[in-house]
Design a protein around this motif. Sequence first.
Motif, mmCIF file in Angstrom:
data_model
loop_
_atom_site.group_PDB
_atom_site.id
_atom_site.type_symbol
_atom_site.label_atom_id
_atom_site.label_comp_id
_atom_site.label_asym_id
_atom_site.label_seq_id
_atom_site.Cartn_x
_atom_site.Cartn_y
_atom_site.Cartn_z
ATOM 1 N N GLN A 1 0.865 -1.173 0.000
ATOM 2 C CA GLN A 1 0.000 0.000 0.000
ATOM 3 C C GLN A 1 0.904 1.226 0.000
ATOM 4 O OE1 GLN A 1 -3.462 0.329 -0.118
ATOM 5 N NE2 GLN A 1 -3.003 2.521 -0.335
ATOM 6 N N MET A 2 0.744 2.065 -1.019
ATOM 7 C CA MET A 2 1.589 3.242 -1.164
ATOM 8 C C MET A 2 0.735 4.491 -1.056
ATOM 9 S SD MET A 2 4.094 1.942 -4.234
ATOM 10 C CE MET A 2 2.802 2.005 -5.455
ATOM 11 N N ASN A 3 1.012 5.295 -0.039
ATOM 12 C CA ASN A 3 0.287 6.549 0.175
ATOM 13 C C ASN A 3 1.224 7.740 0.029
ATOM 14 O OD1 ASN A 3 -2.007 5.003 0.818
ATOM 15 N ND2 ASN A 3 -1.483 4.987 3.001
ATOM 16 N N SER A 4 0.632 8.917 -0.080
ATOM 17 C CA SER A 4 1.414 10.166 -0.192
ATOM 18 C C SER A 4 2.515 10.031 -1.229
ATOM 19 C CB SER A 4 2.006 10.526 1.176
ATOM 20 O OG SER A 4 1.003 10.663 2.144
ATOM 21 N N LEU A 5 2.155 9.550 -2.379
ATOM 22 C CA LEU A 5 3.156 9.277 -3.413
ATOM 23 C C LEU A 5 3.810 10.549 -3.932
ATOM 24 C CD1 LEU A 5 1.312 6.362 -5.177
ATOM 25 C CD2 LEU A 5 3.651 6.274 -4.303
ATOM 26 N N ARG A 6 5.083 10.416 -4.262
ATOM 27 C CA ARG A 6 5.904 11.520 -4.764
ATOM 28 C C ARG A 6 6.458 11.148 -6.135
ATOM 29 N NH1 ARG A 6 9.552 11.241 0.739
ATOM 30 N NH2 ARG A 6 7.961 11.958 2.223
ATOM 31 N N ALA A 7 6.909 12.157 -6.844
ATOM 32 C CA ALA A 7 7.491 11.908 -8.158
ATOM 33 C C ALA A 7 8.656 10.936 -8.065
ATOM 34 C CB ALA A 7 7.947 13.224 -8.781
ATOM 35 N N GLU A 8 9.414 11.018 -6.992
ATOM 36 C CA GLU A 8 10.590 10.145 -6.831
ATOM 37 C C GLU A 8 10.219 8.694 -6.534
ATOM 38 O OE1 GLU A 8 10.049 13.040 -5.253
ATOM 39 O OE2 GLU A 8 10.597 12.922 -3.115
ATOM 40 N N ASP A 9 8.949 8.403 -6.353
ATOM 41 C CA ASP A 9 8.503 7.020 -6.193
ATOM 42 C C ASP A 9 8.259 6.345 -7.548
ATOM 43 O OD1 ASP A 9 6.537 8.172 -3.442
ATOM 44 O OD2 ASP A 9 8.450 7.095 -3.334
ATOM 45 N N THR A 10 8.371 7.101 -8.614
ATOM 46 C CA THR A 10 8.211 6.541 -9.955
ATOM 47 C C THR A 10 9.268 5.473 -10.207
ATOM 48 O OG1 THR A 10 7.231 8.555 -10.870
ATOM 49 C CG2 THR A 10 8.330 7.058 -12.424
ATOM 50 N N ALA A 11 8.821 4.271 -10.528
ATOM 51 C CA ALA A 11 9.752 3.144 -10.681
ATOM 52 C C ALA A 11 9.008 1.895 -11.132
ATOM 53 C CB ALA A 11 10.448 2.848 -9.350
ATOM 54 N N VAL A 12 9.776 0.920 -11.530
ATOM 55 C CA VAL A 12 9.258 -0.447 -11.650
ATOM 56 C C VAL A 12 9.385 -1.083 -10.267
ATOM 57 C CG1 VAL A 12 9.575 -2.718 -12.672
ATOM 58 C CG2 VAL A 12 9.882 -0.663 -14.070
ATOM 59 N N TYR A 13 8.298 -1.674 -9.805
ATOM 60 C CA TYR A 13 8.286 -2.313 -8.489
ATOM 61 C C TYR A 13 8.271 -3.827 -8.677
ATOM 62 C CZ TYR A 13 7.581 2.112 -6.127
ATOM 63 O OH TYR A 13 7.758 3.379 -5.635
#
Lengths: 106, 124
Positions: B82-94
């Motif tokens: 669960q990912m909250n308060s997402l930021r541009a720097e969270d952009t990625a392949v998970y």
Amino acid sequence: SYELTQPPSVSVSPGQTARITCSADALPKQYAYWYQQKPGQAPVLVIYKDSERPSGIPERFSGSSSGTTVTLTISGVQAEDEADYYCQSADSSGVVFGGGTKLTVL
Amino acid sequence: EVQLVESGGGLVQPGGSLRLSCAASGFTFSSYWMHWVRQAPGKGLVWVSRINSDGSSTSYADSVKGRFTISRDNAKNTLYLQMNSLRAEDTAVYYCARGRALTVVTPSPYMDVWGKGTTVTVSS
């Protein structure tokens, strides 16, 4: 936490031996693990616990450790070995990856 | 065949939320630690989180602590992030990955099987 430092790139000719180092900046040293990642693909574990090789990984892949530096050695490099290689270690608080080394087969 | 299949990625605005799933098959999911690892475009691998086999122990990278929550449903053989308060720097392949432990009492230090990943893009 600690850092793992790898050279950004290593180049070798086919049939030669490639050595990729990974240095830790802090003790105590934990085991190191190595992953191979080819473009557009998921990582693959190639070495665990410094020098153990998972089943299915060719014998030309080997690992060694000395002090706080670990080394991935690929003997008789083949064109298919061209990839990014990441070292990794861990402690009770989490997992750390090195920055990765791009292996180019000339 | 051991398999991990991630889903749930997509485009989300900064400050938004997203839940990733990872469906496991071919092994006894409830016996293994599990990890999430991410990779920003053109960058290296970065560990995100891990969870033990029964879900009672978790740990996170400092960069996601307090914003991301790892969990699992062993009855459904599924891992979540669960990912909250997402930021541009969270952009990625998970990527989700199966963890291996060295002992029964220490956290999993490495991963032996990886999924193909799901892409998360945080942008307005």
